[in-house]
Design a protein around this motif. Structure first.
Motif, PDB file in Angstrom:
ATOM      1  N   MET A   1       4.843 -86.556  57.641  1.00 35.13           N
ATOM      2  CA  MET A   1       4.345 -86.753  58.929  1.00 35.13           C
ATOM      3  C   MET A   1       2.934 -87.422  58.750  1.00 35.13           C
ATOM      4  N   ALA A   2       2.164 -86.584  57.936  1.00 34.83           N
ATOM      5  CA  ALA A   2       0.437 -87.024  57.783  1.00 34.83           C
ATOM      6  C   ALA A   2       0.493 -88.567  57.150  1.00 34.83           C
ATOM      7  N   HIS A   3       1.260 -89.058  56.502  1.00 40.74           N
ATOM      8  CA  HIS A   3       1.068 -90.348  56.204  1.00 40.74           C
ATOM      9  C   HIS A   3       1.529 -91.346  57.217  1.00 40.74           C
ATOM     10  N   GLY A   4       2.488 -90.806  58.124  1.00 41.12           N
ATOM     11  CA  GLY A   4       2.730 -91.479  59.424  1.00 41.12           C
ATOM     12  C   GLY A   4       1.702 -91.436  60.181  1.00 41.12           C
ATOM     13  N   VAL A   5       0.991 -90.388  60.365  1.00 38.34           N
ATOM     14  CA  VAL A   5      -0.324 -90.316  61.379  1.00 38.34           C
ATOM     15  C   VAL A   5      -1.366 -91.209  60.880  1.00 38.34           C
ATOM     16  N   CYS A   6      -1.570 -91.244  59.394  1.00 40.91           N
ATOM     17  CA  CYS A   6      -2.671 -92.304  58.936  1.00 40.91           C
ATOM     18  C   CYS A   6      -2.152 -93.667  59.156  1.00 40.91           C
ATOM     19  N   GLU A   7      -0.824 -93.982  59.315  1.00 44.94           N
ATOM     20  CA  GLU A   7      -0.529 -95.538  59.539  1.00 44.94           C
ATOM     21  C   GLU A   7      -0.693 -95.866  61.100  1.00 44.94           C
ATOM     22  N   LEU A   8      -0.616 -94.732  61.915  1.00 49.08           N
ATOM     23  CA  LEU A   8      -0.514 -94.948  63.391  1.00 49.08           C
ATOM     24  C   LEU A   8      -2.246 -95.090  63.622  1.00 49.08           C
ATOM     25  N   LEU A   9      -3.172 -94.533  62.748  1.00 43.35           N
ATOM     26  CA  LEU A   9      -4.624 -94.351  63.176  1.00 43.35           C
ATOM     27  C   LEU A   9      -4.943 -96.000  62.575  1.00 43.35           C
ATOM     28  N   TRP A  10      -4.503 -96.287  61.575  1.00 45.90           N
ATOM     29  CA  TRP A  10      -4.831 -97.576  61.123  1.00 45.90           C
ATOM     30  C   TRP A  10      -4.377 -98.918  62.191  1.00 45.90           C
ATOM     31  N   ILE A  11      -3.144 -98.684  62.648  1.00 44.94           N
ATOM     32  CA  ILE A  11      -2.537 -99.521  63.786  1.00 44.94           C
ATOM     33  C   ILE A  11      -3.726 -99.357  64.838  1.00 44.94           C
ATOM     34  N   ARG A  12      -3.869 -98.130  65.341  1.00 50.95           N
ATOM     35  CA  ARG A  12      -4.912 -98.054  66.458  1.00 50.95           C
ATOM     36  C   ARG A  12      -6.173 -98.582  66.313  1.00 50.95           C
ATOM     37  N   ARG A  13      -6.777 -98.778  65.449  1.00 48.81           N
ATOM     38  CA  ARG A  13      -8.046 -99.256  64.658  1.00 48.81           C
ATOM     39  C   ARG A  13      -7.694-100.696  64.877  1.00 48.81           C
ATOM     40  N   LEU A  14      -6.832-101.107  64.426  1.00 49.25           N
ATOM     41  CA  LEU A  14      -6.619-102.533  64.255  1.00 49.25           C
ATOM     42  C   LEU A  14      -6.389-103.075  65.741  1.00 49.25           C
ATOM     43  N   LEU A  15      -5.458-102.616  66.370  1.00 42.30           N
ATOM     44  CA  LEU A  15      -5.469-102.808  67.798  1.00 42.30           C
ATOM     45  C   LEU A  15      -6.841-102.962  68.692  1.00 42.30           C
ATOM     46  N   THR A  16      -7.788-102.048  68.643  1.00 40.95           N
ATOM     47  CA  THR A  16      -8.929-101.593  69.079  1.00 40.95           C
ATOM     48  C   THR A  16      -9.888-102.874  68.708  1.00 40.95           C
ATOM     49  N   LYS A  17      -9.716-103.287  67.464  1.00 45.16           N
ATOM     50  CA  LYS A  17     -10.689-104.332  67.239  1.00 45.16           C
ATOM     51  C   LYS A  17     -10.159-105.642  67.529  1.00 45.16           C
ATOM     52  N   LEU A  18      -8.888-105.821  67.930  1.00 50.38           N
ATOM     53  CA  LEU A  18      -8.434-107.035  68.431  1.00 50.38           C
ATOM     54  C   LEU A  18      -8.461-107.086  70.035  1.00 50.38           C
ATOM     55  N   GLY A  19      -8.894-106.032  70.716  1.00 49.70           N
ATOM     56  CA  GLY A  19      -9.348-105.963  71.960  1.00 49.70           C
ATOM     57  C   GLY A  19      -8.342-105.171  72.936  1.00 49.70           C
ATOM     58  N   PHE A  20      -7.524-104.568  72.281  1.00 49.49           N
ATOM     59  CA  PHE A  20      -6.544-103.747  73.106  1.00 49.49           C
ATOM     60  C   PHE A  20      -6.955-102.275  73.400  1.00 49.49           C
ATOM     61  N   LYS A  21      -7.045-101.998  74.614  1.00 47.14           N
ATOM     62  CA  LYS A  21      -7.754-100.594  75.058  1.00 47.14           C
ATOM     63  C   LYS A  21      -6.439 -99.717  75.065  1.00 47.14           C
ATOM     64  N   LEU A  22      -6.567 -98.462  74.156  1.00 44.84           N
ATOM     65  CA  LEU A  22      -5.201 -97.579  74.287  1.00 44.84           C
ATOM     66  C   LEU A  22      -5.663 -96.622  75.110  1.00 44.84           C
ATOM     67  N   GLU A  23      -4.722 -96.593  76.155  1.00 38.93           N
ATOM     68  CA  GLU A  23      -5.165 -95.252  77.114  1.00 38.93           C
ATOM     69  C   GLU A  23      -4.414 -93.962  76.753  1.00 38.93           C
ATOM     70  N   LYS A  24      -3.185 -94.297  76.202  1.00 38.23           N
ATOM     71  CA  LYS A  24      -2.229 -93.184  75.972  1.00 38.23           C
ATOM     72  C   LYS A  24      -2.287 -92.777  74.501  1.00 38.23           C
ATOM     73  N   PRO A  25      -1.877 -91.461  74.137  1.00 40.24           N
ATOM     74  CA  PRO A  25      -1.572 -91.181  72.881  1.00 40.24           C
ATOM     75  C   PRO A  25      -0.509 -92.144  72.161  1.00 40.24           C
ATOM     76  N   HIS A  50       1.531 -74.930  51.179  1.00 38.03           N
ATOM     77  CA  HIS A  50       1.508 -76.179  50.501  1.00 38.03           C
ATOM     78  C   HIS A  50       1.141 -77.341  51.643  1.00 38.03           C
ATOM     79  N   VAL A  51       1.401 -77.181  52.859  1.00 32.93           N
ATOM     80  CA  VAL A  51       0.988 -78.480  53.770  1.00 32.93           C
ATOM     81  C   VAL A  51      -0.212 -77.727  54.487  1.00 32.93           C
ATOM     82  N   LYS A  52      -1.057 -77.107  54.088  1.00 33.06           N
ATOM     83  CA  LYS A  52      -2.366 -76.631  54.989  1.00 33.06           C
ATOM     84  C   LYS A  52      -3.184 -77.640  55.530  1.00 33.06           C
ATOM     85  N   VAL A  53      -3.702 -78.531  54.796  1.00 32.61           N
ATOM     86  CA  VAL A  53      -4.435 -79.623  54.886  1.00 32.61           C
ATOM     87  C   VAL A  53      -3.787 -80.586  55.750  1.00 32.61           C
ATOM     88  N   ASP A  54      -2.600 -81.007  55.279  1.00 30.76           N
ATOM     89  CA  ASP A  54      -1.984 -81.828  56.301  1.00 30.76           C
ATOM     90  C   ASP A  54      -1.865 -81.509  57.633  1.00 30.76           C
TER      91      ASP A  54
END
Length: 107
Positions: A1-25, A50-54
């Motif tokens: 799940m943590a890797h999926g969240v990292c990928e979503l954060l990357w996609i969110r950052r990319l969309l923001t740089k492309l000019g899309f405003k994300l209003e919902k989670p 073992h999953v404390k940090v994630d």
């Protein structure tokens, strides 16, 4: 799940740089109720050492409303046809959702 969240954060950052405003989670669909409960629960359990940090990473993104974790039933997971043995009905429904048809079927 943590890797999926990292990928979503990357996609969110990319969309923001492309000019899309994300209003919902952004939704990270999960078919594991225990994983969703652990991500939302503030109390640490002995079985999750073992999953404390994630867990803290995911919890932080949930609290900031950057992501949300909706539950999806296992039979509705399209990726399951590639990873699990499933019954014929679920296989047929998944293939229909993916627009995959039998090219040899009579028309």
């Amino acid at each position: 799940m943590a890797h999926g969240v990292c990928e979503l954060l990357w996609i969110r950052r990319l969309l923001t740089k492309l000019g899309f405003k994300l209003e919902k989670p952004i939704e990270l669909h999960c078919d594991n109720k225990s994983a969703i409960d652990i991500a939302h629960n503030l109390v640490q359990h002995d079985r999750t050492k073992h999953v404390k940090v994630d867990r803290h990473f995911i919890k932080e993104k949930l609290e900031k409303k950057i992501i949300c974790l909706p539950f999806v039933k296992s039979e509705d997971q399209l990726a399951d046809i590639l990873t699990k043995a499933i019954c014929g009905r679920v296989l047929h429904d998944s293939l229909t959702k993916l627009s995959i048809s039998d090219i040899y079927a009579p028309t």
